[in-house]
Design an enzyme around this catalytic site. Structure first.
Site, mmCIF file in Angstrom:
data_model
loop_
_atom_site.group_PDB
_atom_site.id
_atom_site.type_symbol
_atom_site.label_atom_id
_atom_site.label_comp_id
_atom_site.label_asym_id
_atom_site.label_seq_id
_atom_site.Cartn_x
_atom_site.Cartn_y
_atom_site.Cartn_z
ATOM 1 N N GLU A 1 -45.601 -55.399 -47.265
ATOM 2 C CA GLU A 1 -44.466 -54.907 -46.800
ATOM 3 C C GLU A 1 -43.657 -55.733 -46.174
ATOM 4 O OE1 GLU A 1 -44.010 -51.429 -43.173
ATOM 5 O OE2 GLU A 1 -45.896 -52.616 -43.514
ATOM 6 N N LYS B 1 -40.012 -45.920 -46.971
ATOM 7 C CA LYS B 1 -41.433 -45.372 -46.352
ATOM 8 C C LYS B 1 -41.146 -44.101 -45.585
ATOM 9 C CE LYS B 1 -44.781 -47.360 -42.841
ATOM 10 N NZ LYS B 1 -44.694 -48.610 -41.929
ATOM 11 N N CYS C 1 -48.182 -49.256 -46.086
ATOM 12 C CA CYS C 1 -48.800 -49.608 -44.812
ATOM 13 C C CYS C 1 -49.391 -48.317 -44.278
ATOM 14 C CB CYS C 1 -47.824 -50.225 -43.816
ATOM 15 S SG CYS C 1 -48.928 -51.125 -42.508
#
Length: 263
Positions: free
Chosen positions: A38, A106, A142
């Site tokens: 990321e 995300k 993440c």
């Protein structure tokens, strides 16, 4: 499929980070797919809006050229402009011929352990499964890995592999959480997980806590860890056998045993 786990250092200069990514691709000439962390473009702690680019901007364009030059598909984290001074925390999928296969913004922002990702990042609005490198890959970025419903949705949508690019914040129990959650997503979905964190920060970022614990993992559908890169920068190429998934699911048909009538 040969997968390269590219546990690179990520600093404050996108040009240096891009050079590290090119170096990682050169170190894995026989890989079909290279997975990067990321925020590979620039590390958290910077004024992200000043670095964000559209997906046809210079950074992703250069990454597409690198993928084409090395004949390797790529998954990597970048930042897109989102308006209002915020950015999207985006993962791109690039085919080995340099084609942009798609992108994921995300969903779950890291407003935890004293961090406030939402102050600088706007959330995405949909899960994404990429058709990439001859397979279907669900993207989990993440903090997303703490939400099992996302991984299950991706598998229901046809993902054969889960890719987890991360810049996992350092802290008490954080490394334990990372390795446990990555294995859990593999076990509960009887699927392969390729989880790539950045190498731990060599210096403190401009603001905020240091990021990266390393420990990039390749986990098979039974939960066996086939690669663990430890705490230092490195590139590991490992074999991912898609046929293992079917064999595991014959022996452990937990997905087929779901009680959809009540859950």
């Amino acid at each position: 499929m040969r997968v390269a786990l590219c546990q690179i250092e990520v600093g404050d200069d996108p040009k240096e980070n891009l050079d590290r990514m090119r170096g990682a691709l050169a170190a894995a000439p026989d890989a079909d797919l290279a997975v990067f962390p990321e925020a590979s473009q620039v590390r958290f702690g910077n004024e992200l809006a000043g670095f964000a680019e559209p997906l046809d901007g210079p950074f992703v364009t250069a990454l597409r050229e690198a993928a084409r030059a090395h004949g390797t598909a790529v998954i990597a984290g970048v930042f897109e402009p989102a308006g209002g001074g915020r950015v999207h925390n985006t993962v791109v999928g690039i085919e080995a011929d340099g084609t942009l296969a798609g992108s994921y913004r995300k969903l779950h922002l890291f407003d935890a352990f004293g961090d406030r990702e939402s102050e600088h990042v706007a959330p995405g609005d949909r899960p994404v499964v990429l058709d990439l490198a001859g397979t279907r890959i669900g993207i989990v970025t993440c903090y997303d890995v703490r939400f099992p419903e996302l991984a299950r949705r991706l598998v229901d949508d046809g993902a054969q592999i889960l890719a987890v690019p991360a810049a996992w914040a350092q802290g008490v129990f954080k490394e334990e959480h990372w390795t446990t959650l990555v294995r859990a997503r593999a076990i509960e979905n009887t699927t392969w997980v390729v989880a790539v964190d950045k190498a731990p920060d060599a210096s403190r970022p401009p603001r905020g806590a240091p990021g990266g614990v390393g420990r990039s993992l390749l986990v098979d559908p039974m939960g066996a860890v086939l690669a663990d890169l430890g705490p230092f920068p490195g590139v590991r190429v490992a074999e991912l056998d898609p046929g293992v998934t079917g064999r595991v699911r014959e022996r452990l048909p937990s997905l087929a045993h779901r009680r959809r009538d009540v859950l």
